[in-house]
Design an enzyme around this catalytic site. Structure first.
Site, mmCIF file in Angstrom:
data_model
loop_
_atom_site.group_PDB
_atom_site.id
_atom_site.type_symbol
_atom_site.label_atom_id
_atom_site.label_comp_id
_atom_site.label_asym_id
_atom_site.label_seq_id
_atom_site.Cartn_x
_atom_site.Cartn_y
_atom_site.Cartn_z
ATOM 1 N N ASP A 12 0.877 -1.157 0.000
ATOM 2 C CA ASP A 12 0.000 0.000 0.000
ATOM 3 C C ASP A 12 0.925 1.221 0.000
ATOM 4 O OD1 ASP A 12 -2.388 1.643 0.507
ATOM 5 O OD2 ASP A 12 -1.514 1.885 2.500
ATOM 6 N N ASP A 14 -0.100 5.065 0.822
ATOM 7 C CA ASP A 14 -0.329 6.127 1.799
ATOM 8 C C ASP A 14 -0.424 5.583 3.220
ATOM 9 O OD1 ASP A 14 -0.667 8.281 -0.218
ATOM 10 O OD2 ASP A 14 -2.325 6.999 -0.835
#
Length: 231
Positions: A12, A14
């Site tokens: 991922d 952020d």
């Protein structure tokens, strides 16, 4: 084959690779204020951590009764975010070291994010992580965002990897749920400490309850090596 066998790693973006949530909060606060909604605070923002920008603004439209279209809200927030992201986004130091360790070992890697393709590109280029992370999937490119598994399955497809041999790094419950739904193992590094007990994180193979402060590149690499030998 890499030093970890046929394991592939999907990140991922952020809150996992980079500390971009403050930018997303500020972009969201500015966007809502421009459309007449004031008082949007950090606690409000935390409820959207791990959810794509498109789904976030769609929820805002309904929640706050906004006149602007979802497309207008998305463009407004994304423009504001990109302006902030291009100026300053910090990669977590231990995450950078982890990416470099994996790259040195020849481990296939991808980024799978709820951010727009433009935002992902800007952040990876700005932090220099694009040198190692060339396979990128945005939730804008698949039918459903997290917690659906689509973005992770597409990342595995582009890597030519079996989902069962992929390990996801995630900071948010929807992402951990998406990894589980994709049949992938997960290293969970909660961005919001209070969410460490979320049921979605219970499916993680490794849960670092202390978040980024607890994460180290070497420990994560060693865990991957052990799990690769056992599987």
């Amino acid at each position: 084959m890499s030093t970890l066998g046929d394991v592939s790693v999907i990140f991922d973006l952020d809150g996992t690779l980079v500390d971009s949530e403050p930018h997303y909060f500020e972009a969201g606060r500015q966007t809502l204020a421009a459309h007449g909604v004031t008082g949007f605070g950090w606690a409000d923002h935390e409820g959207y951590v791990g959810i794509s920008t498109l789904e976030t603004v769609a929820d805002w439209k309904e929640r706050y009764g906004l006149r602007a279209s979802v497309e207008e809200l998305f463009a407004d927030k994304n423009r504001r975010y990109l302006d902030l992201a291009r100026r300053s986004t910090r990669a977590y130091p231990e995450m950078r070291r982890f990416v470099e360790l994996l790259a040195a070992g020849g481990v296939p890697m991808a980024v799978a994010s709820g951010s727009s393709p433009e935002a992902i590109e800007a952040v990876l280029a700005g932090t220099g992580l694009d040198a190692c992370l060339r396979t990128v999937v945005s939730a804008d490119e698949v039918a459903r965002g997290k917690p659906a598994p689509d973005v992770f399955l597409e990342a595995a497809r582009r890597l030519g990897a079996d989902p069962s041999r992929c390990v996801v790094l995630e900071d948010a419950p929807p992402g951990a749920a998406a990894a589980h739904a994709a049949g992938m193992r997960c290293i969970a590094i909660p961005y919001v400490p209070a969410q460490a007990d979320a049921p979605e994180f219970a499916t993680a193979g490794l849960l670092l309850r202390g978040g980024q402060q607890e994460f180290t590149a070497r420990a994560a690499y060693d865990w991957l090596a052990r799990s690769a030998r056992l599987s």
